[in-house]
Design an enzyme around this catalytic site. Sequence first.
Site, PDB file in Angstrom:
ATOM      1  N   ALA A   1       0.843  -1.064  -0.060  1.00 51.92           N
ATOM      2  CA  ALA A   1       0.061  -0.071   0.093  1.00 51.92           C
ATOM      3  C   ALA A   1       0.869   1.384  -0.011  1.00 51.92           C
ATOM      4  CB  ALA A   1      -0.936  -0.004   1.184  1.00 51.92           C
TER       5      ALA A   1
ATOM      6  N   GLY B   1       0.645  -4.911   1.070  1.00 55.52           N
ATOM      7  CA  GLY B   1      -0.746  -4.909   0.425  1.00 55.52           C
ATOM      8  C   GLY B   1      -0.546  -5.285  -1.169  1.00 55.52           C
TER       9      GLY B   1
ATOM     10  N   GLU C   1      -0.818  -8.955  -0.600  1.00 54.01           N
ATOM     11  CA  GLU C   1      -2.411  -9.060  -0.460  1.00 54.01           C
ATOM     12  C   GLU C   1      -3.201  -9.131  -1.502  1.00 54.01           C
ATOM     13  OE1 GLU C   1      -2.262  -6.307   3.041  1.00 54.01           O
ATOM     14  OE2 GLU C   1      -3.031  -7.899   4.181  1.00 54.01           O
TER      15      GLU C   1
ATOM     16  N   GLU D   1       4.942  -5.044   7.359  1.00 59.38           N
ATOM     17  CA  GLU D   1       4.294  -4.031   7.959  1.00 59.38           C
ATOM     18  C   GLU D   1       4.724  -3.878   9.373  1.00 59.38           C
ATOM     19  OE1 GLU D   1       2.946  -6.215   5.673  1.00 59.38           O
ATOM     20  OE2 GLU D   1       1.152  -5.518   4.824  1.00 59.38           O
TER      21      GLU D   1
HETATM   22  N1  CO8 Z   1       4.544   3.152  -0.641  1.00 59.51           N
HETATM   23  C1  CO8 Z   1       4.906   4.306  -1.377  1.00 59.51           C
HETATM   24  N2  CO8 Z   1       6.201   4.610  -2.070  1.00 59.51           N
HETATM   25  C2  CO8 Z   1       6.951   3.367  -2.160  1.00 59.51           C
HETATM   26  C3  CO8 Z   1       6.594   2.274  -1.670  1.00 59.51           C
HETATM   27  C4  CO8 Z   1       5.271   2.299  -0.797  1.00 59.51           C
HETATM   28  N3  CO8 Z   1       4.861   0.999  -0.367  1.00 59.51           N
HETATM   29  N4  CO8 Z   1       7.690   1.295  -1.900  1.00 59.51           N
HETATM   30  C5  CO8 Z   1       8.301   1.795  -2.636  1.00 59.51           C
HETATM   31  N5  CO8 Z   1       7.926   3.302  -2.941  1.00 59.51           N
HETATM   32  C6  CO8 Z   1       8.858   4.342  -3.646  1.00 59.51           C
HETATM   33  C7  CO8 Z   1       9.897   4.760  -2.810  1.00 59.51           C
HETATM   34  O1  CO8 Z   1       9.630   5.829  -2.030  1.00 59.51           O
HETATM   35  C8  CO8 Z   1      10.557   5.423  -4.124  1.00 59.51           C
HETATM   36  O2  CO8 Z   1      10.182   6.741  -4.371  1.00 59.51           O
HETATM   37  P1  CO8 Z   1      11.061   7.917  -4.610  1.00 59.51           P
HETATM   38  O3  CO8 Z   1      11.961   7.606  -5.788  1.00 59.51           O
HETATM   39  O4  CO8 Z   1      10.129   8.959  -5.066  1.00 59.51           O
HETATM   40  O5  CO8 Z   1      11.659   8.060  -3.352  1.00 59.51           O
HETATM   41  C9  CO8 Z   1      10.513   4.284  -5.114  1.00 59.51           C
HETATM   42  O6  CO8 Z   1       9.238   3.795  -4.820  1.00 59.51           O
HETATM   43  C10 CO8 Z   1      11.765   3.359  -5.390  1.00 59.51           C
HETATM   44  O7  CO8 Z   1      11.880   2.709  -4.131  1.00 59.51           O
HETATM   45  P2  CO8 Z   1      13.310   2.643  -3.413  1.00 59.51           P
HETATM   46  O8  CO8 Z   1      13.967   4.002  -3.762  1.00 59.51           O
HETATM   47  O9  CO8 Z   1      12.949   2.647  -1.830  1.00 59.51           O
HETATM   48  O10 CO8 Z   1      13.904   1.196  -4.168  1.00 59.51           O
HETATM   49  P3  CO8 Z   1      14.586   0.362  -3.571  1.00 59.51           P
HETATM   50  O11 CO8 Z   1      15.192  -0.583  -4.819  1.00 59.51           O
HETATM   51  O12 CO8 Z   1      15.765   0.985  -3.049  1.00 59.51           O
HETATM   52  O13 CO8 Z   1      13.889  -0.449  -2.449  1.00 59.51           O
HETATM   53  C11 CO8 Z   1      11.778  -1.664  -1.752  1.00 59.51           C
HETATM   54  C12 CO8 Z   1      12.834  -1.260  -2.893  1.00 59.51           C
HETATM   55  C13 CO8 Z   1      12.756  -2.701  -0.713  1.00 59.51           C
HETATM   56  C14 CO8 Z   1      10.683  -2.188  -2.147  1.00 59.51           C
HETATM   57  C15 CO8 Z   1      11.637  -0.260  -0.895  1.00 59.51           C
HETATM   58  O14 CO8 Z   1      11.114   0.601  -1.768  1.00 59.51           O
HETATM   59  C16 CO8 Z   1      10.731  -0.672   0.372  1.00 59.51           C
HETATM   60  O15 CO8 Z   1      11.066  -1.013   1.229  1.00 59.51           O
HETATM   61  N6  CO8 Z   1       9.424  -0.083   0.054  1.00 59.51           N
HETATM   62  C17 CO8 Z   1       8.372  -0.101   0.994  1.00 59.51           C
HETATM   63  C18 CO8 Z   1       7.761  -1.605   1.193  1.00 59.51           C
HETATM   64  C19 CO8 Z   1       6.875  -1.761   2.167  1.00 59.51           C
HETATM   65  O16 CO8 Z   1       7.147  -1.343   3.492  1.00 59.51           O
HETATM   66  N7  CO8 Z   1       5.548  -2.135   1.930  1.00 59.51           N
HETATM   67  C20 CO8 Z   1       4.472  -2.323   2.954  1.00 59.51           C
HETATM   68  C21 CO8 Z   1       3.666  -1.116   2.980  1.00 59.51           C
HETATM   69  S1  CO8 Z   1       2.235  -0.989   4.069  1.00 59.51           S
HETATM   70  C22 CO8 Z   1       1.386  -2.162   3.497  1.00 59.51           C
HETATM   71  O17 CO8 Z   1       1.099  -2.595   2.500  1.00 59.51           O
HETATM   72  C23 CO8 Z   1      -0.189  -2.358   4.262  1.00 59.51           C
HETATM   73  C24 CO8 Z   1      -1.185  -2.761   3.691  1.00 59.51           C
HETATM   74  C25 CO8 Z   1      -2.392  -2.759   4.409  1.00 59.51           C
HETATM   75  C26 CO8 Z   1      -3.612  -2.047   3.939  1.00 59.51           C
HETATM   76  C27 CO8 Z   1      -4.901  -1.931   4.796  1.00 59.51           C
HETATM   77  C28 CO8 Z   1      -4.424  -0.787   5.601  1.00 59.51           C
HETATM   78  C29 CO8 Z   1      -5.995  -0.316   6.141  1.00 59.51           C
END
Ligand code: CO8
Length: 257
Positions: A65, A108, A111, A131
């Site tokens: 998400a 997400g 999911e 998460e």
């Molecule tokens: N949300 C928003 N932006 C994201 C997300 C995300 N989940 N994942 C990556 N991005 C963005 C980064 O911010 C970045 O943007 P920018 O270039 O503008 O800074 C771009 O994507 C590229 O990402 P990275 O530079 O971080 O790329 P890397 O190769 O260094 O890393 C990763 C890749 C490991 C995937 C890293 O991006 C990461 O850890 N992302 C977050 C993953 C995460 O924590 N996901 C879970 C989110 S919480 C969730 O999904 C809950 C669901 C519940 C839903 C119901 C709620 C009520």
Amino acid sequence: MTEPLILKQKQGCIGQITLNRPQKLNALSLPMLAELVATIREYDAATDVRAIVICGQARAFAAGADVGTLAQSGAIALYTSGFSEHWDQIAACQTPIIAAVQGYALGGGLELLMACDIIIAAPDAVFGLPETTLGIIPGAGATQRLTRTLGKSLAMEMVLAGRRLTATEACTQGLVSQITQAGEAVSTAMAVAERIAQAGPLATHMAKAALLASYDMPLTAGIKYERTLSALVAASEDRQAGLSALASKTRPIFHGR
Ligand code: CO8
């Protein structure tokens, strides 16, 4: 001009959907989820669409998400916006959904995969639920669906300790049905969809409903449900068409009735 968040394309009887926010690794924002659900509903309502294929981009199916959306929304706003209900609406689709995964499928995003019916993975696919590292818990079905798919111990390790699964592990554990050669996840998913599209559409819908009921129902009730659906399909013109085609060694023409 801003790029559409969802690309859609119909190929014969298959409705294809591409998540299209590659610069954010397909992080699922509210507008993106709304468009995704609307597209799936549109395909589900179209009688000529027999299967749906969803794919992401090269680096990610979806990295979760959108954390920006989560950070900006208070708990009540998140709840009343129906944010997590988008995943339920995808799971409610009657038409089979095949997901093709390359790269990250996190939070997400994983999911979303589990709301689909068949998951096909490229060798570089990575599955995880980060998460709790963010101080939240999975909120779109993972604690329930993952446990049913992988069993308690591995689901716990993924949710509590952040363990990620490789494509090979996910396939061994039954999360994924097959791993393709690099770059072939989408074409393989399309080939699976093609085979589904050739089957009787009414039978496909009923079989999907019966299979999904096994997650919710006790065994005896599930078997009764299967028997009822089986009797219903046996009364269809499609069944007649299928059996006649077998007898005459021709290809059946199904109309979904
Ligand atoms: N949300 C928003 N932006 C994201 C997300 C995300 N989940 N994942 C990556 N991005 C963005 C980064 O911010 C970045 O943007 P920018 O270039 O503008 O800074 C771009 O994507 C590229 O990402 P990275 O530079 O971080 O790329 P890397 O190769 O260094 O890393 C990763 C890749 C490991 C995937 C890293 O991006 C990461 O850890 N992302 C977050 C993953 C995460 O924590 N996901 C879970 C989110 S919480 C969730 O999904 C809950 C669901 C519940 C839903 C119901 C709620 C009520």
